[in-house]
Design a protein around this motif. Structure first.
Motif, PDB file in Angstrom:
ATOM      1  N   HIS A  83      17.202  33.241  -3.170  1.00 14.97           N
ATOM      2  CA  HIS A  83      18.438  33.650  -2.495  1.00 14.97           C
ATOM      3  C   HIS A  83      18.255  34.986  -1.790  1.00 14.97           C
ATOM      4  CE1 HIS A  83      23.111  34.013  -2.764  1.00 14.97           C
ATOM      5  NE2 HIS A  83      22.670  33.931  -1.530  1.00 14.97           N
ATOM      6  N   TRP A  84      17.630  35.957  -2.459  1.00 12.35           N
ATOM      7  CA  TRP A  84      17.442  37.261  -1.849  1.00 12.35           C
ATOM      8  C   TRP A  84      16.463  37.199  -0.680  1.00 12.35           C
ATOM      9  CZ3 TRP A  84      19.469  41.528  -0.634  1.00 12.35           C
ATOM     10  CH2 TRP A  84      18.697  42.608  -0.206  1.00 12.35           C
ATOM     11  N   GLN A  85      15.390  36.404  -0.805  1.00  8.03           N
ATOM     12  CA  GLN A  85      14.469  36.246   0.311  1.00  8.03           C
ATOM     13  C   GLN A  85      15.153  35.637   1.522  1.00  8.03           C
ATOM     14  OE1 GLN A  85      11.422  33.911  -1.595  1.00  8.03           O
ATOM     15  NE2 GLN A  85      10.130  35.704  -2.032  1.00  8.03           N
ATOM     16  N   THR A  86      16.062  34.695   1.277  1.00 11.46           N
ATOM     17  CA  THR A  86      16.815  34.102   2.379  1.00 11.46           C
ATOM     18  C   THR A  86      17.692  35.141   3.063  1.00 11.46           C
ATOM     19  OG1 THR A  86      16.836  31.952   1.265  1.00 11.46           O
ATOM     20  CG2 THR A  86      18.505  32.328   2.959  1.00 11.46           C
ATOM     21  N   ILE A  87      18.348  35.975   2.260  1.00 10.40           N
ATOM     22  CA  ILE A  87      19.208  37.019   2.831  1.00 10.40           C
ATOM     23  C   ILE A  87      18.382  38.032   3.614  1.00 10.40           C
ATOM     24  CG2 ILE A  87      20.769  38.910   2.263  1.00 10.40           C
ATOM     25  CD1 ILE A  87      21.670  37.245  -0.160  1.00 10.40           C
ATOM     26  N   TRP A  88      17.283  38.488   3.022  1.00 14.62           N
ATOM     27  CA  TRP A  88      16.495  39.570   3.602  1.00 14.62           C
ATOM     28  C   TRP A  88      15.728  39.130   4.849  1.00 14.62           C
ATOM     29  CZ3 TRP A  88      16.464  44.594   3.436  1.00 14.62           C
ATOM     30  CH2 TRP A  88      15.349  45.311   3.884  1.00 14.62           C
ATOM     31  N   ARG A  89      15.198  37.913   4.829  1.00 11.72           N
ATOM     32  CA  ARG A  89      14.319  37.479   5.904  1.00 11.72           C
ATOM     33  C   ARG A  89      15.009  36.617   6.967  1.00 11.72           C
ATOM     34  NH1 ARG A  89       8.915  38.321   4.762  1.00 11.72           N
ATOM     35  NH2 ARG A  89       8.463  38.990   2.626  1.00 11.72           N
ATOM     36  N   GLN A  90      16.154  36.036   6.642  1.00 13.60           N
ATOM     37  CA  GLN A  90      16.813  35.138   7.572  1.00 13.60           C
ATOM     38  C   GLN A  90      18.209  35.604   7.969  1.00 13.60           C
ATOM     39  OE1 GLN A  90      15.119  32.673   8.909  1.00 13.60           O
ATOM     40  NE2 GLN A  90      13.351  33.021   7.578  1.00 13.60           N
ATOM     41  N   VAL A  91      19.049  35.908   6.976  1.00  9.95           N
ATOM     42  CA  VAL A  91      20.445  36.213   7.266  1.00  9.95           C
ATOM     43  C   VAL A  91      20.588  37.581   7.920  1.00  9.95           C
ATOM     44  CG1 VAL A  91      22.738  36.532   6.275  1.00  9.95           C
ATOM     45  CG2 VAL A  91      21.253  34.706   5.425  1.00  9.95           C
ATOM     46  N   LEU A  92      19.998  38.607   7.299  1.00 13.49           N
ATOM     47  CA  LEU A  92      20.169  39.956   7.825  1.00 13.49           C
ATOM     48  C   LEU A  92      19.573  40.140   9.221  1.00 13.49           C
ATOM     49  CD1 LEU A  92      19.708  42.246   4.693  1.00 13.49           C
ATOM     50  CD2 LEU A  92      21.806  41.515   5.820  1.00 13.49           C
ATOM     51  N   PRO A  93      18.346  39.639   9.519  1.00  8.10           N
ATOM     52  CA  PRO A  93      17.866  39.770  10.907  1.00  8.10           C
ATOM     53  C   PRO A  93      18.774  39.105  11.925  1.00  8.10           C
ATOM     54  CG  PRO A  93      16.041  39.237   9.441  1.00  8.10           C
ATOM     55  CD  PRO A  93      17.299  39.107   8.624  1.00  8.10           C
ATOM     56  N   ALA A  94      19.373  37.979  11.546  1.00  4.61           N
ATOM     57  CA  ALA A  94      20.282  37.312  12.476  1.00  4.61           C
ATOM     58  C   ALA A  94      21.605  38.048  12.618  1.00  4.61           C
ATOM     59  CB  ALA A  94      20.533  35.878  12.015  1.00  4.61           C
ATOM     60  N   ALA A  95      21.995  38.815  11.590  1.00  2.30           N
ATOM     61  CA  ALA A  95      23.268  39.528  11.608  1.00  2.30           C
ATOM     62  C   ALA A  95      23.153  40.947  12.143  1.00  2.30           C
ATOM     63  CB  ALA A  95      23.871  39.556  10.202  1.00  2.30           C
ATOM     64  N   VAL A  96      21.945  41.375  12.497  1.00  2.00           N
ATOM     65  CA  VAL A  96      21.744  42.752  12.952  1.00  2.00           C
ATOM     66  C   VAL A  96      22.622  43.119  14.143  1.00  2.00           C
ATOM     67  CG1 VAL A  96      20.058  44.234  14.135  1.00  2.00           C
ATOM     68  CG2 VAL A  96      19.481  43.190  11.969  1.00  2.00           C
ATOM     69  N   PRO A  97      22.745  42.293  15.183  1.00  2.00           N
ATOM     70  CA  PRO A  97      23.566  42.712  16.334  1.00  2.00           C
ATOM     71  C   PRO A  97      25.003  43.040  15.970  1.00  2.00           C
ATOM     72  CG  PRO A  97      22.235  40.806  16.911  1.00  2.00           C
ATOM     73  CD  PRO A  97      22.087  40.994  15.438  1.00  2.00           C
ATOM     74  N   GLY A  98      25.644  42.162  15.197  1.00  2.00           N
ATOM     75  CA  GLY A  98      27.032  42.427  14.817  1.00  2.00           C
ATOM     76  C   GLY A  98      27.172  43.611  13.891  1.00  2.00           C
ATOM     77  N   MET A  99      26.250  43.745  12.944  1.00  2.00           N
ATOM     78  CA  MET A  99      26.311  44.863  12.010  1.00  2.00           C
ATOM     79  C   MET A  99      26.089  46.188  12.721  1.00  2.00           C
ATOM     80  SD  MET A  99      24.197  43.071   8.876  1.00  2.00           S
ATOM     81  CE  MET A  99      24.335  44.456   7.751  1.00  2.00           C
ATOM     82  N   ALA A 100      25.111  46.235  13.628  1.00  2.00           N
ATOM     83  CA  ALA A 100      24.838  47.474  14.350  1.00  2.00           C
ATOM     84  C   ALA A 100      25.989  47.839  15.271  1.00  2.00           C
ATOM     85  CB  ALA A 100      23.540  47.330  15.146  1.00  2.00           C
ATOM     86  N   THR A 101      26.540  46.852  15.963  1.00  2.00           N
ATOM     87  CA  THR A 101      27.658  47.125  16.869  1.00  2.00           C
ATOM     88  C   THR A 101      28.859  47.655  16.108  1.00  2.00           C
ATOM     89  OG1 THR A 101      26.903  45.379  18.356  1.00  2.00           O
ATOM     90  CG2 THR A 101      29.172  46.124  18.591  1.00  2.00           C
ATOM     91  N   GLY A 102      29.230  46.992  15.000  1.00  2.00           N
ATOM     92  CA  GLY A 102      30.364  47.454  14.210  1.00  2.00           C
ATOM     93  C   GLY A 102      30.145  48.833  13.627  1.00  2.00           C
ATOM     94  N   SER A 103      28.922  49.126  13.196  1.00  2.00           N
ATOM     95  CA  SER A 103      28.627  50.429  12.605  1.00  2.00           C
ATOM     96  C   SER A 103      28.740  51.548  13.633  1.00  2.00           C
ATOM     97  CB  SER A 103      27.232  50.418  11.993  1.00  2.00           C
ATOM     98  OG  SER A 103      27.115  49.412  11.013  1.00  2.00           O
ATOM     99  N   ILE A 104      28.191  51.326  14.832  1.00  2.00           N
ATOM    100  CA  ILE A 104      28.246  52.366  15.851  1.00  2.00           C
ATOM    101  C   ILE A 104      29.679  52.595  16.314  1.00  2.00           C
ATOM    102  CG2 ILE A 104      27.511  52.938  18.196  1.00  2.00           C
ATOM    103  CD1 ILE A 104      24.884  51.565  17.610  1.00  2.00           C
ATOM    104  N   LEU A 105      30.453  51.526  16.427  1.00  2.00           N
ATOM    105  CA  LEU A 105      31.857  51.696  16.802  1.00  2.00           C
ATOM    106  C   LEU A 105      32.626  52.438  15.720  1.00  2.00           C
ATOM    107  CD1 LEU A 105      32.639  48.234  18.439  1.00  2.00           C
ATOM    108  CD2 LEU A 105      32.112  50.399  19.560  1.00  2.00           C
TER     109      LEU A 105
END
Length: 303
Positions: A198-220
């Motif tokens: 489960h953690w490998q899936t989150i770290w290697r698949q989910v988080l890289p795909a979610a980077v754009p939204g997470m970075a945009t929300g954080s900077i805003l």
């Protein structure tokens, strides 16, 4: 027998069809759209007028003096905003250092591990949504009572950063959760089917795909924090300081506080100084938003 006459009037109880324009759009919908466009035009026109006024007022002081000199209440021609600019950088840097890891980890837990049927998880979600709508001055009172006086941190960069972290943390969590939720479940299922944990899936698949939204929300979220003045004034941010912060335990001032100080002065020369500081703050905000747009476009995925 005569030809039967057909009554073309609508039957009783049957609503009459709305009148349409020649392009097929109902009149009410068309009027509603015009009202929306008019409201948008009014807002854009007033914003444009305000920006033009600020730039015109700031033009005489948009030079290196505003970046390299320290504030001077005696001679406005020699005054600058170096201490406020450096204080803003220090405070926002520590704010991001505190709130981003906590916000990301909280979002991962709530989306990937927490059971939504448990009452405490639902309570946490409701409280996060409520905290995002609380006025910033309330966080200033909290920071003054608990962080500054209760923990003994005083009127320092660390106190300001922790207070602003509490202010923008709900926004970071909500944005990160939405970004993680937008990742298709098929990505998770495929990773788990290939034997990943489960953690490998989150770290290697989910988080890289979610980077754009997470970075945009954080900077805003950090863009909101960089423009806050009320909580920092309540925390005792200095309005006149002639040195740069040297660490998290140093006294500080930021651009919104410096602008407030110059606006409150009686001499007209300080109006140009305040306008120049506003332009600098706008440039920083636009740069942060441009970075958010670049990150979103560079790392975005099409599913």
């Amino acid at each position: 027998m005569g030809t039967p006459v057909h009554d073309e009037r609508p039957e009783a109880g049957v609503p009459e069809a709305p009148r349409l324009r020649s392009d097929g759009t109902p009149w009410r919908e068309r009027l509603f759209q015009l009202g929306l466009w008019a409201s948008l035009a009014v807002g854009v026109v007033f914003l444009g007028c305000l920006l033009v006024y600020v730039v015109v007022e700031a033009w005489p002081r948009l030079d290196l003096r505003i970046l390299t000199n320290f504030p001077d209440i005696i001679d406005p021609s020699k005054a600058g905003a170096q201490s406020a600019i450096m204080g803003t950088i220090w405070v926002i840097a520590f704010t991001g250092l505190f709130c981003l890891p906590i916000g990301f980890l909280t979002a991962i837990h709530l989306e990937e591990y927490a059971d939504p049927e448990r009452w405490w998880n639902r309570a946490i979600e409701i409280n996060i949504q409520n905290l995002a709508a609380i006025p910033s001055i309330v966080y200033g009172i909290l920071g003054l009572g608990i962080i500054s006086r209760g923990l003994g941190f005083g009127q320092t960069v660390l106190t300001a950063a922790l207070t602003l972290s509490l202010l923008v943390l709900p926004t970071v969590i909500i944005a990160a959760r939405e970004a993680i939720r937008a990742v298709p479940s098929s990505i998770r299922e495929a990773s788990l089917a290939l034997g990943a944990t489960h953690w490998q899936t989150i770290w290697r698949q989910v988080l890289p795909a979610a980077v754009p939204g997470m970075a945009t929300g954080s900077i805003l979220a950090l863009s909101r924090a960089i423009g806050e003045a009320a909580p920092l004034l309540l925390l005792g941010g200095l309005t006149f300081i002639t040195f740069n912060p040297s660490g998290p335990d140093s006294a500080f001032t930021v651009l919104p506080i410096q602008i407030f100080n110059w606006i409150s002065q009686s001499r007209a020369e300080f109006v140009s100084l305040a306008a120049a500081a506003i332009v600098i703050l706008l440039v920083i905000l636009l740069a942060m938003n441009a970075l958010a747009i670049w990150l979103r476009n560079h790392y975005s995925h099409r599913w």
